[in-house]
Every structure is written in C-alpha cells, then in structure tokens.
Design an enzyme around this catalytic site. Structure first.
Site, PDB file in Angstrom:
ATOM      1  CB  SER A  22      -0.914   0.008   1.236  1.00 28.14           C
ATOM      2  OG  SER A  22      -0.139  -0.103   2.417  1.00 28.14           O
ATOM      3  CG  ASN A 109      -3.080  -4.673  12.821  1.00 23.50           C
ATOM      4  OD1 ASN A 109      -2.575  -4.569  11.709  1.00 23.50           O
ATOM      5  ND2 ASN A 109      -3.474  -5.846  13.304  1.00 23.50           N
ATOM      6  CB  THR A 154     -41.045  27.154  -4.166  1.00 23.09           C
ATOM      7  OG1 THR A 154     -42.256  27.633  -4.738  1.00 23.09           O
ATOM      8  CG2 THR A 154     -40.657  28.061  -3.004  1.00 23.09           C
ATOM      9  CG  HIS A 155     -42.717  23.694  -6.572  1.00 24.52           C
ATOM     10  ND1 HIS A 155     -42.953  22.394  -6.197  1.00 24.52           N
ATOM     11  CD2 HIS A 155     -43.215  24.475  -5.585  1.00 24.52           C
ATOM     12  CE1 HIS A 155     -43.590  22.381  -5.028  1.00 24.52           C
ATOM     13  NE2 HIS A 155     -43.745  23.642  -4.626  1.00 24.52           N
ATOM     14  CB  SER A 276     -17.524  25.309 -27.833  1.00 23.86           C
ATOM     15  OG  SER A 276     -17.705  24.480 -28.955  1.00 23.86           O
ATOM     16  CE  LYS A 282     -21.815  26.021 -25.753  1.00 22.16           C
ATOM     17  NZ  LYS A 282     -23.026  25.786 -25.007  1.00 22.16           N
ATOM     18  CG  ASN A 284     -19.451  25.980 -22.600  1.00 17.31           C
ATOM     19  OD1 ASN A 284     -20.525  26.471 -22.941  1.00 17.31           O
ATOM     20  ND2 ASN A 284     -18.691  25.276 -23.415  1.00 17.31           N
ATOM     21  CD  GLU A 289     -20.955  22.716 -17.470  1.00 14.63           C
ATOM     22  OE1 GLU A 289     -21.698  21.994 -18.148  1.00 14.63           O
ATOM     23  OE2 GLU A 289     -20.073  23.439 -17.962  1.00 14.63           O
ATOM     24  CD  GLN A 321      -2.974  -2.218   2.361  1.00 16.30           C
ATOM     25  OE1 GLN A 321      -2.222  -2.610   3.235  1.00 16.30           O
ATOM     26  NE2 GLN A 321      -2.897  -2.634   1.106  1.00 16.30           N
ATOM     27  CE  LYS A 324      -3.667   3.375   4.921  1.00 15.12           C
ATOM     28  NZ  LYS A 324      -4.601   2.523   5.687  1.00 15.12           N
TER      29      LYS A 324
HETATM   30  N1  ARG Z   1      -0.874  -1.150   5.207  1.00 14.54           N
HETATM   31  C1  ARG Z   1      -1.743  -1.587   6.263  1.00 14.54           C
HETATM   32  C2  ARG Z   1      -2.998  -0.731   6.250  1.00 14.54           C
HETATM   33  O1  ARG Z   1      -2.964   0.342   5.752  1.00 14.54           O
HETATM   34  C3  ARG Z   1      -1.060  -1.472   7.573  1.00 14.54           C
HETATM   35  C4  ARG Z   1      -1.532  -2.451   8.593  1.00 14.54           C
HETATM   36  C5  ARG Z   1      -1.184  -3.809   8.159  1.00 14.54           C
HETATM   37  N2  ARG Z   1      -1.326  -4.776   9.154  1.00 14.54           N
HETATM   38  C6  ARG Z   1      -1.189  -6.073   8.838  1.00 14.54           C
HETATM   39  N3  ARG Z   1      -1.262  -6.895   9.813  1.00 14.54           N
HETATM   40  N4  ARG Z   1      -1.046  -6.486   7.634  1.00 14.54           N
HETATM   41  O2  ARG Z   1      -4.032  -1.129   6.741  1.00 14.54           O
END
Ligand code: ARG
Length: 457
Positions: A22, A109, A154-155, A276, A282, A284, A289, A321, A324
């Site tokens: 990750s 963890n 309204t509406h 455009s 145009k 825009n 948007e 994981q 994030k």
């Molecule tokens: N990269 C992991 C996460 O973002 C970190 C925790 C991983 N823990 C494990 N026991 N594999 O959740």
C-alpha cells in the site's frame, strides 16, 4: 521489502506482494508515522525497553529521516510494503540493530490507525479554514447586495422576492453547519489507538496517556479490539465531505442556471469559463459543472468505506487498507473544489437590473396582496382566494398586479385602497420581511453580524 517472513518457507509471489502493498497510497503518512515513532520510543524509554542513549539515537535518526524526506534527499521506495515498513527499515539501515527495537509493543494495526487519525486531524483543520474563507467571500458579496432584489423560487417557479444578500447567506448557513460537523468529527478523530497492539494490547507497560499527550491527541481508546478496527471516524468524515459537496453542487447548479441566456442573472468571469472547439460563441461554466460532477466521487468514497466495513469481524482485516485511498481522494477533491469555488464566486458579476426586472414578473407579490387584505380584517384563506382571482384577471389582461386600475381592484374587494400600489411594490414586499431570518436588508445585516461572530470564534 517487508517486516515479516520468519515463518514462511517460500517467497511471496511478486504479483501477490505488489497487489497487497500500500506504499503508493500511504506514503503520504510519512510525517505522522515518524512523529508516532518518536513518541512511541519515548514511551518505550519510560518503561525501560530503550535506555536514554538508545532513545536519543532513535529520535535523532527519525528526525533526520523526516528532514531528508522533506528536503528530497531521501526517496520513499515503492518496493517497501507500506510507509511503516519503509520508515523502520530506513531507521535500521541508519542506526543498525537498535532500529529493530522500535516496534516493541506495537503493531502496524495500531500504528496505521494512529497515523491515519493524526493526518486526518490536520486535514480537517485545513478544510475548516477553506470553508471559512468561502464564508468570508459570501459575507462580502452579501454586504454589497443588501438591496439587490431578485425572485426566489420554489419548484423552479418564481415565488417571492428576496435580496441577493439573503440568498448568499442561505449558503452561509449550509457551510456553517459543515464547519460545525467537521469540528465535531474532529473530536472523534483525535483519539489515540496506539497501545492497542495487533488487537490485544501488549505485555509492556506502556504509559498510553503519556504518548497521547506527546502526539496531541485528546484522549485514548479504551478497548484494544475496537482501537484497531474502528473506522467510524473515516466514514463520518467522508459523510461530512459528501454533504459539503452536495452544498457546493447545489450552488454550482444555481450558478450554471443563472449564467444561461434565459436567466442572465450573472456573468461568469472569463477566467473561470471555457470555450467550445466548434461553437465560437460559447462561454461555458466548466468550473461549476466540474464541481457538480466531482460530487459523485466523494459520495462514492463514503459508500466504499461503509461497504468495506459492513461484514468485518473484529478486529483488523486487510480490507481496511482500502480506507486511505477513498478518504484521501475525497479530502483532495473537497479541498480543491472549495478553494476554486471561492475564487469563482468572488469573480462573478451580478446583473442587478436584470434580477430586479425578472422579480417583477411572475406575480411574486401575490402573497403581499393577500396579506394586505388580512390587515383589512379578512381571514387569510379568504384573501388567498381573492388574490388568486386578481392574478387570474391580471394574466388574462396581460398586466402586472401593479398595473391593475384601482377600479378593477375594487371589483374584487372594496377594501382595497390607493395604498395598495405601495404595499405590493417589490421593494416593499422585501423590506417588510424584516423578521429574524427574513430577506430584508435590515434583517440580513443582523444575520451577517451573527455570521461574523461565528467566524471569529
Ligand atoms: N498497510 C496496512 C494498512 O494500511 C497497515 C496495517 C497492516 N497490518 C497487517 N497486519 N497487515 O491497513
């Protein structure tokens, strides 16, 4: 590169390792990870795992790693499993065996949950600041438009006349609630899970309150299982961001409509419009948007997290994981949108004359006609009917209410006098609505004062 492997006979398949790593996402937690490790090493020192000399060496090296990353001297290597692995490995590379002691009494963890919360706490502060800047812009526009009259809808049908200041301050209220929500979720973000270990705490006597204080958290978690497996704060945050985006999107929709030839209430600045490739005429409202369009991905992040969590037994599961990427994207998106939106609305030119003229069409003063008769003693349900009949008459004769002769008025009710014309003038309609929360300039000034107090708090 990984932190485990002792119990394995064979290597992880490269594809599988890459799939589960990750670092490409969590690399942005480098600072929080280092600060977390510095605090953890101080706590390890307190309970005798690291002596003073070791602690100083660890802290010095961690600070150098932080500097080197920030100065571009040290690149975060994508071959590492995650940011926690990278920092620990770099520390060990630099100070040798001592680096291997830093993970005592800790798991990735509780480490990742701690880093994540620290990062989000700071991001929430940035989001609040961006929203406050937007609020200031809305106040500026309101102060310049206390007497600018336009029709409210309204509406999507013309309803009653308002001031532009009142309109802008409606959005102020929405973003104020957004700020309040962010400040509330921050209370739940700033809780420190460190010390939860993998799921069952640790045998080392870590002074968690001490670490908490070092890292600037408000409190610590009180159950190690929940400590490592709670992502409520991330779900709440993406929900709050979704509401912010919904508010921005509504505002953008309004701006897009108002900039149409049909409305012509506003003129977008060239700097916030695009052309455009085929139609030379145009201009825009692309920025508006695109903000409206980006709302979807922020809602998506909220659903991603809710779905990710819904079947997870206690405690940590690798599914988590995924948190994030979703949260970072929604924060990045919301920040970019709030920032550009603020600049965009500050550049808008309001076509005041056109707004006023449009507010005089559509019988937006029909309620005021009914109210006029209430003041002459007729019950509202009755006056509502009379005013409706007068509107029907006016439509038939292609007139505004103000263009109806006094004789014609009297044919509907002989209680109508000459003062009716003043009473149903659009200006009077707005100015009389001066109760708390109303659109009259007089009332909006009070709202603005309250708003300023809120922003200075
Ligand atoms: N990269 C992991 C996460 O973002 C970190 C925790 C991983 N823990 C494990 N026991 N594999 O959740």
């Amino acid at each position: 590169m990984k932190l485990w492997g002792g119990r394995f006979e064979n290597q992880t398949e490269k594809a599988a390792f890459d799939f589960q790593s990750s670092i490409h996402i969590d690399k942005r937690l480098y600072k929080e990870d280092i600060l977390g490790s510095i605090a953890h090493s101080k706590t390890l020192n307190k309970c005798g795992v690291l002596n003073d000399d070791e602690t100083n060496k660890v802290i010095k090296s961690l600070n150098e790693i932080l500097d080197d990353i920030e100065n571009g001297v040290l690149d975060i290597g994508m071959e590492y499993e995650d940011i926690h692995t990278f920092i620990e490995a770099t520390l060990t590379e630099r100070i040798g065996e001592l680096g291997k002691k830093i993970h005592t009494g800790r798991s990735r963890n509780d480490q990742v949950a701690t880093d994540f919360r620290m990062y989000l706490g700071k991001e929430v502060d940035l989001l609040v600041q961006l929203l406050k800047d937007l609020e200031k812009a809305l106040i500026t526009i309101s102060e310049e438009n206390l007497d600018t009259i336009l029709s409210g809808y309204t509406h999507m049908q013309k309803a009653q006349p308002l001031t532009l200041a009142h309109y802008m301050m409606a959005y102020f209220e929405m973003f104020k609630r957004d700020i309040e929500r962010l400040l509330e979720v921050k209370n739940r973000i700033m809780i420190m899970p460190l010390g939860s270990g993998a799921l069952a705490g640790t045998t080392f006597d870590l002074n968690r309150e001490y670490t908490c204080q070092l890292l600037g958290f408000e409190d610590i978690t009180y159950n190690s299982l929940d400590g490592v497996s709670d992502r409520d704060f991330a779900i709440e945050l993406t929900s709050d961001l979704s509401i912010i985006m919904m508010h921005l999107s509504r505002f953008c929709e309004e701006i897009i409509l108002w900039s149409t030839e049909e409305f012509s209430y506003i003129e977008m600045d060239d700097g916030f419009s695009t052309g455009s490739s085929i139609m030379p005429q145009k201009k825009n409202p692309d920025v508006a948007e695109l903000i409206r369009g980006k709302t979807g991905r922020v809602y998506g992040s909220n659903i991603t997290l809710l779905t990710m969590m819904k079947s997870l037994p206690l405690a940590y599961n690798k599914d988590m994981q995924e948190d994030k990427e979703a949260v970072f994207d929604s924060i990045d998106t919301a920040k970019a949108c709030i920032g550009i939106f603020t600049e965009m609305i500050m550049s808008i030119k309001f076509n005041k004359e056109r707004m006023l003229i449009a507010s005089e069409d559509g019988y937006t003063n029909a309620t005021d006609l009914a109210d006029y008769l209430v003041r002459k003693g007729i019950p509202f349900r009755e006056t509502h009917k009379i005013s409706g009949q007068i509107v029907q008459f006016a439509i038939k004769h292609n007139k505004k209410l103000s263009e109806i002769s006094i004789e014609s008025f009297k044919s509907f009710s002989n209680l109508i006098e000459d003062d009716i014309y003043k009473e149903i003038s659009i200006k009077t309609c707005v100015n009389k609505r001066k109760l708390i929360g109303g659109p009259a300039g007089e009332a909006v000034i009070k709202s603005i004062n309250r708003a300023k107090k809120f922003l200075n708090k």
